[in-house]
Write a protein that holds these residues in place. Sequence first.
Motif, PDB file in Angstrom:
ATOM      1  N   ARG A 157       0.865  -1.170   0.000  1.00 36.41           N
ATOM      2  CA  ARG A 157       0.000   0.000   0.000  1.00 36.41           C
ATOM      3  C   ARG A 157       0.904   1.224   0.000  1.00 36.41           C
ATOM      4  NH1 ARG A 157      -5.034   1.642  -1.425  1.00 36.41           N
ATOM      5  NH2 ARG A 157      -5.853   3.261  -0.037  1.00 36.41           N
ATOM      6  N   GLU A 162      -1.948   0.657  -9.147  1.00 39.77           N
ATOM      7  CA  GLU A 162      -3.409   0.773  -9.154  1.00 39.77           C
ATOM      8  C   GLU A 162      -3.791   1.892  -8.198  1.00 39.77           C
ATOM      9  OE1 GLU A 162      -6.787  -1.731  -7.067  1.00 39.77           O
ATOM     10  OE2 GLU A 162      -6.063  -2.820  -8.839  1.00 39.77           O
ATOM     11  N   LEU A 163      -4.297   2.994  -8.755  1.00 44.55           N
ATOM     12  CA  LEU A 163      -4.661   4.152  -7.951  1.00 44.55           C
ATOM     13  C   LEU A 163      -6.098   4.042  -7.476  1.00 44.55           C
ATOM     14  CD1 LEU A 163      -3.063   6.992 -10.111  1.00 44.55           C
ATOM     15  CD2 LEU A 163      -2.184   6.045  -7.965  1.00 44.55           C
ATOM     16  N   ASP A 164      -6.346   4.483  -6.239  1.00 41.44           N
ATOM     17  CA  ASP A 164      -7.720   4.549  -5.736  1.00 41.44           C
ATOM     18  C   ASP A 164      -8.510   5.556  -6.573  1.00 41.44           C
ATOM     19  OD1 ASP A 164      -6.841   2.815  -3.846  1.00 41.44           O
ATOM     20  OD2 ASP A 164      -6.821   4.267  -2.197  1.00 41.44           O
ATOM     21  N   ARG A 165      -9.744   5.194  -6.889  1.00 40.34           N
ATOM     22  CA  ARG A 165     -10.553   6.040  -7.756  1.00 40.34           C
ATOM     23  C   ARG A 165     -11.757   6.566  -6.996  1.00 40.34           C
ATOM     24  NH1 ARG A 165     -11.146   2.567 -13.238  1.00 40.34           N
ATOM     25  NH2 ARG A 165     -12.162   4.496 -13.920  1.00 40.34           N
ATOM     26  N   ARG A 177      -8.221  10.220 -12.478  1.00 35.91           N
ATOM     27  CA  ARG A 177      -7.271   9.889 -11.409  1.00 35.91           C
ATOM     28  C   ARG A 177      -6.887  11.122 -10.612  1.00 35.91           C
ATOM     29  NH1 ARG A 177      -8.536   5.810 -14.906  1.00 35.91           N
ATOM     30  NH2 ARG A 177      -7.797   3.815 -14.067  1.00 35.91           N
ATOM     31  N   GLY A 226      -2.722   4.071  -3.389  1.00 34.43           N
ATOM     32  CA  GLY A 226      -2.971   2.948  -4.287  1.00 34.43           C
ATOM     33  C   GLY A 226      -2.167   1.737  -3.883  1.00 34.43           C
ATOM     34  N   TRP A 227      -2.059   0.810  -4.814  1.00 29.07           N
ATOM     35  CA  TRP A 227      -1.346  -0.441  -4.589  1.00 29.07           C
ATOM     36  C   TRP A 227      -0.277  -0.605  -5.661  1.00 29.07           C
ATOM     37  CZ3 TRP A 227      -2.482  -3.045  -0.217  1.00 29.07           C
ATOM     38  CH2 TRP A 227      -3.729  -2.823   0.371  1.00 29.07           C
ATOM     39  N   CYS A 228       0.841  -1.197  -5.250  1.00 30.13           N
ATOM     40  CA  CYS A 228       1.947  -1.426  -6.187  1.00 30.13           C
ATOM     41  C   CYS A 228       2.659  -2.717  -5.791  1.00 30.13           C
ATOM     42  CB  CYS A 228       2.930  -0.244  -6.129  1.00 30.13           C
ATOM     43  SG  CYS A 228       4.367  -0.410  -7.225  1.00 30.13           S
ATOM     44  N   TRP A 235      -3.084   1.031 -13.550  1.00 33.94           N
ATOM     45  CA  TRP A 235      -3.445   2.037 -14.558  1.00 33.94           C
ATOM     46  C   TRP A 235      -2.304   2.156 -15.545  1.00 33.94           C
ATOM     47  CZ3 TRP A 235      -2.533   7.867 -14.355  1.00 33.94           C
ATOM     48  CH2 TRP A 235      -3.179   8.490 -15.423  1.00 33.94           C
TER      49      TRP A 235
END
Length: 472
Positions: A14, A38-41, A100, A115-117, A458
């Motif tokens: 996170r 992956e970004l929080d939207r 975004r 987001g997540w990576c 993304w």
Amino acid sequence: MPLREAMTPVRMRRVALLVPRAALRDALVRIAEAGCVELDRVEEAPPGPAALRLRRLQGRGGPETGGGGAALAVAAPDLDRLEDRGETNLLAGEAELEERAGGAVRQGELSALAGWCPAAQVPRVAERLAAAGGALLPLPVPRGTDPPTLLRPSGKVSFTPLVSTYGTPAYADLDPSWPAGLAYLAMFGIMFGDVGHGALLLLGALALRLGWPRRLAPLRRRWPFLAGAGLAAMLAGAAYGEFFGPTGLLPVLWLAPLRSPARLLAAAVVFGAGLLALAHAAGAVNRVREGGWAAGLYAASGVAGLLFYLGLALAAAGLVLHVPSAAVAGVALALAGLALVALGMFRATAGGGSGLAETGVRLFDVVVRTGTNTLSFARLAAFGLTHAALADVVWRGTTGLAARGPAWWAGAVLLFVVGTALSFGLEALVAGVQALRLEFYEIFSRLFETEGRPFRPWHVPPAEPADAPLRR
């Protein structure tokens, strides 16, 4: 790569992206190009200027996007010029960027996104953000939230589509891609066992690898999977002594399906029982990882279910091999596992008489499904026999016509070619579908209990240099 790491999904982190407000667009372009975050939207965010222009353009009959999909210009483009020129690709990329950016938290001159990576990609992303004046910071995982699941890529040969077609494993679960893929190939080979037919599949894999025919180019990356199926069919065919049917060109190394159907049936059930035992073991690991020992111990697809199935297998082996002590030990182990399953089911009810009745019904279902799932693998032998029988019919017809003399040889060749093509196509389809059915209903049903959320990074590629003049 260590086995433990290879059997688990990609480890996620996170993260928070911190950038100056003036550099937010530059940072997002870099993130989109990297394609690993992956970004929080923001749900139901109002459309931005680019999104509105894109809708107007499409409302006037313009294309959804061009052949290359969405793209992002390095510098902020002139949206009016993009609309006038019908540049839907760039407008779509800007619309995604606006969405975004709308999820960013702004405090003074600083913007932040979460987001997540993948953990292994964090240094690379941090380096790209640093070039835009930003930073990447690790965050604790929110309570009650599981990270998204990304199954590990396997290079040129990957079985992850086989798993993702069924569902997404929970982040804590094992990654079953390689074991499931090998099991699928083995089951296909048992049902499609013929050296000649397997060689045809290998030729088909070679054609895909070389890009022929062109209309099947999207399937080119599947050529290793097709080659594996062909190799499995050839190995099983060598064991059966089948080369375009029982032609006698190969010796029988193990058994001839049409001569020993009972042995083939028993072998298929034993093979299926072994696969189910492994699935039960993997399911037990998953249940413990998902909810701890308290939840994993009593689950029908957990430790209790594993004990029950191993006990049944030991009892059956003891009876077949005439070893009473093994049969008694198996029955005791099976009863212990069944008792744990019953206890877990009863604890999930409201208790009392209704709880006992519900537990009894569900327990009966567990016992019946265990038996039917094991016997379901008899279809491996059934379709293996069907494949051998069809090939035998074609070969007998071919030799029967050829025996009538040279005038019938052309007809014999035609019968062999047409009959082989029909049996090959029909049996390849049936074997592929049935192997998939066994994989999904008998094996995966024990692995999956809670489904995870797939990792969706993304990714928007940079625009072509020809788009550079469209800047503000």
